[in-house]
Write a protein that holds these residues in place. Structure first.
Motif, PDB file in Angstrom:
ATOM      1  N   PHE A   1      29.650  55.732  29.319  1.00  0.00           N
ATOM      2  CA  PHE A   1      29.026  54.427  29.360  1.00  0.00           C
ATOM      3  C   PHE A   1      27.937  54.344  28.315  1.00  0.00           C
ATOM      4  N   LYS A  91      30.863  45.598  32.440  1.00  0.00           N
ATOM      5  CA  LYS A  91      31.821  46.588  31.961  1.00  0.00           C
ATOM      6  C   LYS A  91      31.683  47.922  32.695  1.00  0.00           C
ATOM      7  N   ASP A  95      34.361  49.909  34.815  1.00  0.00           N
ATOM      8  CA  ASP A  95      34.792  51.248  34.405  1.00  0.00           C
ATOM      9  C   ASP A  95      34.680  52.258  35.549  1.00  0.00           C
ATOM     10  N   GLU A  97      35.036  51.470  38.584  1.00  0.00           N
ATOM     11  CA  GLU A  97      35.897  50.951  39.632  1.00  0.00           C
ATOM     12  C   GLU A  97      35.136  50.665  40.923  1.00  0.00           C
TER      13      GLU A  97
END
Length: 140
Positions: A1, A91, A95, A97
């Motif tokens: 990230f 995002k 990512d 989840e």
């Protein structure tokens, strides 16, 4: 990230290698997120002397025009000393989840997810102890 903090400094997972990272996904409108913050503050305070632990509070899923100012105002009003990253485009939450917040992840020193906790059971002390226990296990 790769997310930016309130000052615009980018924080990446790569830059945190070698540390146990506690990632807390939250939003200013989320009641359970707000209710869990005293427990997270307690855990952060109890782990403050450990230089190998980093807490990141990821503000996500906000539906306001100025997400940054909203986040800053919220933390200032609540007087929380958290290091906040802004997931403005949602995002990172995708990512990872994440399907609901609050969601907390404990990453080990290699950046692997070791633990995931979803929701808040309502007990500040139990949450703080759970986070501390997960960090200690991730260090081993």
């Amino acid at each position: 990230f790769a997310l930016k903090d309130w000052d615009g400094t980018e924080v990446t997972l790569e830059s945190l290698k070698g540390k146990i990272v506690v990632v807390d996904f939250w939003a200013t409108w989320c009641g359970p997120c707000i209710a869990s913050m005293p427990g997270m503050k307690k855990a952060q305070e109890q782990l403050a002397s450990n230089p190998n632990v980093k807490f990141l509070f990821v503000d996500t899923w906000e539906n306001v025009d100025n997400k940054l100012e909203n986040s800053k105002d919220f933390m200032k009003k609540k007087n929380y000393p958290f290091y906040v990253l802004m997931d403005n485009d949602n995002k990172m939450v995708a990512d990872f989840e994440v399907s609901g917040i609050p969601t907390k992840f404990i990453l080990d020193k290699q950046g692997n997810i070791r633990f995931k906790a979803v929701g808040f059971e309502g007990n500040t002390d139990a949450l703080a102890q759970e986070v501390i226990d997960m960090v200690e296990l991730a260090e081993k």
